[in-house]
Design a protein around this motif. Structure first.
Motif, mmCIF file in Angstrom:
data_model
loop_
_atom_site.group_PDB
_atom_site.id
_atom_site.type_symbol
_atom_site.label_atom_id
_atom_site.label_comp_id
_atom_site.label_asym_id
_atom_site.label_seq_id
_atom_site.Cartn_x
_atom_site.Cartn_y
_atom_site.Cartn_z
ATOM 1 N N GLU A 188 -0.888 -2.777 1.109
ATOM 2 C CA GLU A 188 -1.347 -3.554 -0.044
ATOM 3 C C GLU A 188 -2.652 -2.956 -0.601
ATOM 4 O O GLU A 188 -2.800 -2.777 -1.818
ATOM 5 C CB GLU A 188 -1.534 -5.012 0.366
ATOM 6 C CG GLU A 188 -2.281 -5.890 -0.622
ATOM 7 C CD GLU A 188 -1.631 -5.983 -1.978
ATOM 8 O OE1 GLU A 188 -0.393 -5.876 -2.060
ATOM 9 O OE2 GLU A 188 -2.390 -6.150 -2.971
ATOM 10 N N LYS A 191 -1.917 0.286 -2.539
ATOM 11 C CA LYS A 191 -1.351 0.118 -3.884
ATOM 12 C C LYS A 191 -2.418 -0.323 -4.866
ATOM 13 O O LYS A 191 -2.373 0.006 -6.046
ATOM 14 C CB LYS A 191 -0.211 -0.912 -3.854
ATOM 15 C CG LYS A 191 1.011 -0.422 -3.098
ATOM 16 C CD LYS A 191 2.238 -1.234 -3.420
ATOM 17 C CE LYS A 191 2.150 -2.620 -2.851
ATOM 18 N NZ LYS A 191 3.370 -3.413 -3.177
ATOM 19 N N HIS A 192 -3.355 -1.066 -4.358
ATOM 20 C CA HIS A 192 -4.362 -1.605 -5.258
ATOM 21 C C HIS A 192 -5.316 -0.532 -5.756
ATOM 22 O O HIS A 192 -5.742 -0.575 -6.894
ATOM 23 C CB HIS A 192 -5.125 -2.746 -4.580
ATOM 24 C CG HIS A 192 -5.489 -3.806 -5.552
ATOM 25 N ND1 HIS A 192 -4.526 -4.549 -6.205
ATOM 26 C CD2 HIS A 192 -6.675 -4.198 -6.032
ATOM 27 C CE1 HIS A 192 -5.130 -5.375 -7.043
ATOM 28 N NE2 HIS A 192 -6.428 -5.190 -6.954
ATOM 29 N N ASP B 135 4.656 -4.067 -9.890
ATOM 30 C CA ASP B 135 3.386 -3.455 -9.477
ATOM 31 C C ASP B 135 2.660 -2.833 -10.661
ATOM 32 O O ASP B 135 1.437 -2.858 -10.731
ATOM 33 C CB ASP B 135 3.612 -2.423 -8.362
ATOM 34 C CG ASP B 135 3.375 -3.000 -6.971
ATOM 35 O OD1 ASP B 135 3.732 -2.349 -5.976
ATOM 36 O OD2 ASP B 135 2.824 -4.122 -6.890
ATOM 37 N N ASP B 138 1.134 -5.809 -12.530
ATOM 38 C CA ASP B 138 0.055 -6.527 -11.863
ATOM 39 C C ASP B 138 -1.123 -5.670 -11.445
ATOM 40 O O ASP B 138 -2.175 -6.200 -11.089
ATOM 41 C CB ASP B 138 0.603 -7.238 -10.611
ATOM 42 C CG ASP B 138 1.614 -8.308 -10.969
ATOM 43 O OD1 ASP B 138 2.406 -8.701 -10.092
ATOM 44 O OD2 ASP B 138 1.643 -8.753 -12.148
ATOM 45 N N ARG B 139 -0.964 -4.362 -11.456
ATOM 46 C CA ARG B 139 -2.042 -3.534 -10.917
ATOM 47 C C ARG B 139 -2.594 -2.504 -11.896
ATOM 48 O O ARG B 139 -3.779 -2.187 -11.851
ATOM 49 C CB ARG B 139 -1.566 -2.799 -9.664
ATOM 50 C CG ARG B 139 -1.065 -3.715 -8.568
ATOM 51 C CD ARG B 139 -0.625 -2.912 -7.354
ATOM 52 N NE ARG B 139 0.163 -3.695 -6.435
ATOM 53 C CZ ARG B 139 -0.332 -4.434 -5.442
ATOM 54 N NH1 ARG B 139 -1.636 -4.491 -5.261
ATOM 55 N NH2 ARG B 139 0.454 -5.107 -4.644
ATOM 56 N N ASN B 245 -6.367 1.798 -10.708
ATOM 57 C CA ASN B 245 -4.907 1.877 -10.720
ATOM 58 C C ASN B 245 -4.435 2.094 -12.150
ATOM 59 O O ASN B 245 -4.795 1.333 -13.043
ATOM 60 C CB ASN B 245 -4.328 0.577 -10.144
ATOM 61 C CG ASN B 245 -2.831 0.662 -9.888
ATOM 62 O OD1 ASN B 245 -2.052 1.003 -10.779
ATOM 63 N ND2 ASN B 245 -2.427 0.350 -8.673
#
Lengths: 552, 436
Positions: A188, A191-192, B135, B138-139, B245
Motif C-alpha cells: 500500500e 503504490k502511494h 488506483d 485515487d492516487r 504519484n
C-alpha cells in the motif's frame, strides 16, 4: 476412472500412514485408494520401484495476471524451449514461466498432482480461474491476497469483529482456498508513493493499521473460520539484511496462532540493513522446532535462470536497480501490487550463494520435516523443474559437498554448511517434504498419502542412485486413478479440479462492504463475485474444520 | 426475444470500448423496446447494433444453411489450409478467445491478438508500469494524456478516473489534481484539461527524449532543444517530480505495421521517472477485449506478439505477422475472422486479398449482409446481449458481461467450440475441456 488397478510390489513411502519403504501393493478403484481389488484388475508391475503419493506443491506461481505478464516478458526463454503439439497435447512453451498447458503437462511429468498458486488478487480471480482451466492434469487452488486490502483495513480499524465475515465473503466470492498476506502495509505504501514499511508497528500512512494489526486480525479470522490452511504470510522486509528479526517479530505477533511462512529462506538474513547479509537459519530452525503451530516452505534458490514475480512490488523495484533490466510494475486497486523482474542466480555471487546455502541450512537443521516443506517459490527461486536437483542436494551428501565447493566461499563461511552438516534426507523424508507435509499443512485430507479413501494420485519412480535423475523422470504417474504419465510420456487424463473453501458468513457483511467498494473499487460490487460456472467447475470444496487445525 | 418480466431493471456491462463500464442500467419489458442508461454514445451504438441480430445464423456464400453444415465447412477450410490466419479477437469474450487460440494451435494457424507492434516491442524491451483504474483515480495527482483523446475514444473514462473538471477539484485539504494533454493539436480532451502542450508529430520522439534527458540531468544541446516546447516540458517534468504519484494515459502507438521508436521512448521515460515518483502508464486500447486477446494468446502461446502454430509449436515474430500485413503480403491462404467488426480496421488491399480467400466470419451485429460471396458466415449473438461471458478491461481487470435477453442464437464461443471439436476431438486430449 472407474477402472480398478493394482500397483504391485513397489517399495511404498507413505509417511502419513507410517509406511516407510515397505514392499506392498497399492490398490485403486474409482479414483481412490482402496484396500483391495479383484484378481483380474489391471496391474502395474512396480517391482524394484519406489511408490509415493503424487507431489503437492504448496507455494508456486502458476496462473493469473502476474504470471501471464511474466510469460509475455520472457519470450527469449520460450524460443529455446518448445513443446510440440501432439495428438494428445496442445503445444506450448517452457522456460521459467511456461504457457498454461505446458505448466500442467510438466508438473504431471514431474510426478506432481496438486499445485497451489500462492497469490491471486481477488479482483482478478476470473483471470486466474480461466488460466487454471487451461492448466491440465493437476488439481489446483489459489491463495487470495488480503494483506493490503483497503476495505479490510477499514474494518480492522472500525469494526474488527466483521473481518472474519469479510474474509469468508472474499473466499466465497473468488473460489479461493486460503488467505495470503504479502508485505502487509508495505505494498500500500509503495503504490502511494514508492515507499515501504520496515517495522511491524509502523502505521500504514493515514489508514490506522499496522502490519501487526493486519497480521493479528487476519490470522485470527482464519482461525475463527477454521480454514483448512493457516494464514500464509510473506513477511515484511523480504530480502533485507537483518530481516530475521522481522520474521521473529511476525511469529511473535501471531501469539500462539497457527501460521505458515512463505519462502522462509528469503526472510532468514542476519547482518545490518544496507550491508552484506548473513545467515540466521539456525535461529529460525530453533524457533520452528519449538513452535508446532508454525510451518514454512523453504523458498530454495537454485542457480540458473529465474523469474521473480511477487505482490511485494517494492522488492521488485530493488531488483530492477540490480539488474537494470526489464521490469513490470502493476498496481491493483484496493488490494495489492505486483512486480516482475527476470533474474539469474549465480554461484559466484555472494548474495546468491548465501541464499542457496541458507535454504540448505534450513532443510538440514530442521528437526521436523512435517513443518518445513520443499519449495523454490517457483519461479522466484528457480523453476519447479529444479526440484529433482534440489532433492539430490538433500539426499546425497557427496554431491552437496561438491556443489558447495563451486560457490562463493565467503558466503559459505557465513553459514554452518561446512560444520559437518552430514545429514542426508531419506526417501521417507523426501516423501514428507514433497507430499505428506504440504498436504497436511494445506488441510487436504485426501492428498499426500496412500491410505484407503485418499485420492489415487500416485507417483512411481524407478530406483536410481542419481536421485536427480530418479525424481526428474517418474516411471508412472496416476491422477485420480488414471495413468497420465508412463515412461516419460503423457498418456491422457482429465482436467483437474479447483480446490476451494466456502466458509459461511453473515450476509450483513455485504452491507458493510458496499460503501467501501464504492470508495475504493472501479467495478460494481454486484459484478465482483465470480459466478461463471465454466470458471468454477469442476471443483471440490474442502470443508472447514471445527477444530481450527489442519487435517489429521 | 427479450425477457418477459414486466419492466425489469438489471445491471449490464457495455462492451462498446475497453472501458467495460459495468454500471449500465438496462430496463426490459414486454411492451417496450429495451432502454439503457449511463452509456456514452459509443455504448448506445454498441447495444443498438446488437440487440436484434438479423439474417441467418449460418450461411455459406450468402445462402442460409444448417448450423452443422456451416461448422463442417469452416472446419474443412481450416483443416485444408496451409497457413490460415485467425484475427479479430479484440471484439469477443475471453471464452471465445481461448477457443480461437486452440483453433489456431489445432489448425497450425497464425493468430494475431491485434496489439500494436510498437507497444509490444517497448514492453518486451523494458517491461511496463501500470495500474488499474481505481488506483489511477485515487492516487495519481498529475495525469498526462499523451497523444490520446479519451473524450472522443473512451467518453466515460475521464469521469470514471475523477479527471473531468468536477472530479479534479480538491477536497480543500488536498491540492486539485492536474490533467495535462500533450498532442499535435487541441483535441476535445485538451479542452477539458488544465494545460495543453503542442508537440507536432515529427517531434514526438524528441519531446519524450527531452523529458528523459531533463529527468536524468543530461545536457540538452543544439537544434532539438530549440524545436521542442522546452519551457513547457521543463514545467511538466517539475510537476511530475514534485508529486508522489502520476499517470500517463496514451493511445496504442503506431500504425499496425510500423515499429516506430515513440513507444520505446515513452516506456523508457516512465521507467526513468519511476525512480523518484510512482508513475504508471495505461494504454487506451480501443477494442473492448483487446487486453483479453493479448492475455489469451500469451497464456496458451507464450508470447505478447502474434503467434504462429505452423511449425507445430508457438513461434513469435514482431511486425511480420500482423493481420493487415500478412493479408497484404499474401502469406496466408485462409482466414477465420472472429468478429466482423474487425474488417473495418483493415486497409483496402488487405480486404481485397481477404475476399479472394476461403474465409469464416462471425458477426453478432444486426447486419444482414454477408461480407463477400463464398464466406462461411455465422450470425452469432454477442456476449453481453444474449450470452454471459468475461472481458478484460483496458487495465486488464476481468469484468463480467451479463445475458440480458433469452439466447436464440449461439455465442461466438459456442460456434468456435463446435469448429474446434471438428478439428480436434476432445476425447484425445490430455486434460482438455470444451467449457466456456
Amino acid at each position: 476412472m472407474g477402472d480398478e488397478m493394482r500397483i504391485v510390489g513397489g517399495r511404498v513411502f507413505d509417511p502419513a500412514n507410517d509406511v516407510d519403504g515397505v514392499v506392498r501393493d497399492v490398490c485403486v478403484r474409482d479414483g481412490r485408494i482402496v484396500a483391495d481389488v479383484a484378481p483380474g484388475a489391471r496391474t502395474i508391475n512396480a517391482a524394484g520401484m519406489v511408490v509415493m503419493p503424487g507431489g503437492v506443491d504448496m507455494h508456486a506461481h502458476i496462473a493469473g495476471p502476474k504470471v501471464n505478464a511474466a510469460r509475455k516478458l520472457t519470450a527469449d526463454e520460450h524460443r529455446g524451449d518448445v513443446l510440440p503439439r501432439t495428438p494428445m497435447t496442445w503445444s506450448g512453451v517452457g522456460g521459467t514461466v511456461p504457457s498454461t498447458w505446458a505448466t500442467g503437462y510438466r508438473y504431471a511429468l514431474l510426478g506432481y498432482t496438486t499445485v497451489v498458486d500462492a497469490a491471486t488478487p481477488p479482483l482478478a480471480a476470473r483471470h486466474t480461474l480461466a488460466e487454471l482451466r487451461d492448466t491440465p492434469l493437476i488439481d489446483a487452488a489459489f491463495l487470495v491476497l488480503m494483506g493490503n486490502n483497503l476495505p479490510l483495513y477499514e474494518l480492522i480499524r472500525t469494526d474488527r469483529a466483521r473481518v472474519r465475515d469479510a474474509v469468508a465473503w472474499w473466499l466465497q466470492a473468488t473460489g479461493g482456498f486460503g488467505v495470503k498476506l504479502v508485505n502487509p502495509g508495505g505494498v500500500e505504501m509503495w503504490k502511494h508513493g514508492n515507499r515501504n514499511i520496515t517495522a511491524l508497528d509502523e502505521e500504514v500512512a493515514g489508514l490506522g493499521v499496522t502490519p501487526r494489526s493486519v497480521i493479528e486480525t487476519l490470522a485470527g479470522a482464519v482461525d475463527a473460520l477454521a480454514l483448512p490452511h493457516p494464514v500464509h504470510v510473506h513477511c515484511n522486509n523480504l530480502g533485507v539484511a537483518g530481516n530475521w528479526r522481522t520474521t521473529m517479530d511476525t511469529l511473535e505477533a501471531l501469539d500462539g496462532r497457527r501460521a505458515h511462512l512463505a519462502h522462509l529462506q528469503f526472510h532468514t538474513y542476519g547482518g545490518t540493513p544496507g550491508e552484506r547479509p548473513r545467515s540466521r537459519a539456525p535461529e529460525l530452525c530453533e524457533h520452528l522446532n519449538a513452535h508446532p503451530e508454525h510451518s514454512a516452505d523453504v523458498g530454495q534458490v537454485m542457480f540458473g535462470p529465474a523469474t521473480t514475480m511477487t505482490a511485494d512490488a517494492p522488492v521488485s523495484a530493488v531488483l530492477r536497480e540490480i539488474t537494470h533490466g526489464r521490469w513490470i510494475n502493476a498496481d491493483v486497486e484496493a488490494e495489492t501490487g505486483c512486480g516482475i523482474v527476470p533474474f539469474a542466480y549465480r554461484e559466484k555471487n555472494y548474495v546468491h550463494a548465501l541464499q542457496w546455502a541458507i535454504g540448505l541450512e534450513l532443510f538440514l537443521l530442521t528437526k521436523d520435516p512435517w513443518r518445513l516443506v520443499l519449495s523454490t517459490d517457483h519461479p522466484n527461486g528457480g523453476s519447479f523443474l529444479s526440484y529433482p536437483r534440489l532433492i539430490r542436494l538433500l539426499m546425497d551428501r557427496d554431491f552437496r559437498n561438491e556443489q558447495i565447493k563451486l560457490v562463493n566461499r565467503q558466503a559459505i563461511r557465513r553459514t554452518v554448511l561446512l560444520d559437518d552438516l552430514e545429514r542426508e534426507y531419506t526417501l521417507n523424508e523426501i516423501a514428507i517434504v514433497t507430499r505428506a507435509a504440504p498436504a497436511r499443512l494445506l488441510g487436504l485430507r485426501d492428498k499426500g498419502h496412500l491410505g484407503v479413501g485418499a485420492d489415487a494420485d500416485v507417483t512411481i519412480y524407478s530406483e536410481c542412485s542419481d536421485r536427480e535423475e530418479m525424481f526428474a523422470t517418474p516411471r508412472y504417474v496416476l491422477k485420480a486413478g488414471e495413468v497420465v504419465v508412463e515412461a516419460g510420456e503423457l498418456r491422457g487424463g482429465h482436467m483437474g479440479r479447483l480446490l476451494r473453501v466456502e466458509p459461511d458468513f453473515d450476509p450483513d457483511v455485504v452491507r458493510s462492504l458496499e460503501p467501501m467498494f464504492e470508495r475504493h473499487y472501479s467495478v460494481e460490487l454486484a459484478n465482483y463475485p465470480v459466478s461463471e460456472p465454466w470458471l468454477l467447475e469442476p471443483s471440490h470444496t474442502v470443508p472447514v474444520g471445527s477444530d481450527g487445525g489442519p487435517a489429521q | 426475444m427479450l425477457s418477459s418480466e414486466p419492466d425489469t431493471a438489471r445491471l449490464g456491462t457495455c462492451a462498446g470500448c475497453a472501458c467495460a463500464c459495468d454500471d449500465i442500467e438496462i430496463r426490459t419489458s414486454e411492451s417496450a423496446a429495451p432502454r439503457w442508461a449511463r452509456t456514452c454514445a459509443l455504448g448506445d451504438a454498441w447495444f443498438a447494433e446488437r440487440l436484434a441480430p438479423q439474417g441467418p445464423v449460418a450461411s455459406i456464400g450468402g445462402r442460409e444453411v444448417e448450423l452443422e453444415q456451416a461448422v463442417s465447412a469452416a472446419t474443412a477450410i481450416l483443416g485444408e489450409a496451409r497457413l490460415p490466419l485467425v484475427f479479430g479477437l479484440g471484439h469477443v469474450s475471453c471464452e471465445a478467445q481461448r477457443c480461437a487460440v486452440k483453433i489456431a494451435d489445432a489448425a497450425g494457424a497464425l493468430i494475431d491478438p491485434g496489439s500494436s507492434p510498437a507497444s509490444t516491442l517497448a514492453f518486451m524491451d523494458h517491461g511496463s508500469s501500470t495500474a488499474t483504474l481505481g488506483d489511477i483515480r485515487d492516487r495519481a495527482k498529475v495525469v498526462v494524456v499523451w497523444r490520446a483523446d479519451p473524450v472522443a475514444t473512451h467518453p466515460r473514462l475521464l469521469a470514471r478516473l475523477g479527471l473531468d473538471r468536477a472530479g479534479r477539484i480538491g477536497t480543500g485539504a488536498e491540492a486539485p489534481r492536474r490533467l495535462i494533454v500533450v498532442d499535435t493539436r487541441r483535441t476535445a480532451t485538451a479542452e477539458e484539461a488544465d494545460a495543453f502542450i503542442a508537440v507536432p508529430d515529427h517531434l514526438n520522439f524528441e519531446a519524450l527524449w527531452t523529458l528523459r534527458a531533463l529527468a536524468r540531468g543530461a545536457a540538452l544541446t543544439g537544434a532539438v532543444a530549440a524545436e521542442v516546447p522546452l519551457a513547457q516540458l521543463r514545467e511538466l517534468l517539475a510537476e511530475l517530480q514534485r508529486c508522489a504519484n502520476a499517470a500517463f494515459l496514451h493511445a496504442p502507438t503506431g500504425a499496425p505495421d510500423r515499429l516506430d521508436a515513440d513507444a520505446l521512448a515513452l516506456s523508457a521515460l516512465v521507467r526513468d521517472l519511476c525512480r523518484a515518483t510512482h508513475v504508471v502508464a495505461l494504454s487506451l486500447r480501443g477494442r473492448a477485449n483487446a487486453a483479453g486477446a493479448e492475455d489469451a494468446v500469451a497464456a496458451h502461446g507464450g508470447y505478447p506478439t502474434p503467434v504462429s502454430f505452423a511449425l507445430g509449436h508457438p513461434t513469435a515474430s514482431l511486425g511480420e505477422h500482423h493481420a493487415a500485413r500478412v493479408l497484404s503480403d499474401g502469406g496466408v491462404d485462409a482466414a477465420l475472422v472472429v468478429a466482423g467488426e474487425e474488417l473495418a480496421h483493415l486497409p483496402p488491399d488487405a480486404i481485397a486479398r481477404l475476399q479472394t480467400l476461403p474465409a469464416i466470419v462471425l458477426d453478432g451485429r444486426n447486419t444482414t449482409s454477408a461480407p463477400w460471396p463464398g464466406a462461411v458466415r455465422f450470425g452469432t449473438a454477442s456476449t453481453g446481449i444474449q450470452h454471459p461471458g468475461v472481458i478484460h478491461r483496458l487495465d486488464g481487470v476481468p469484468v463480467p458481461l451479463r445475458a440480458l435477453a433469452v439466447a436464440v442464437r449461439p455465442s461466438d464461443a459456442e460456434v468456435l467450440g463446435a469448429v474446434l471439436a471438428g478439428l480436434r476431438p476432445a476425447a484425445a486430449d490430455a486434460g482438455d475441456t470444451r467449457d466456456g
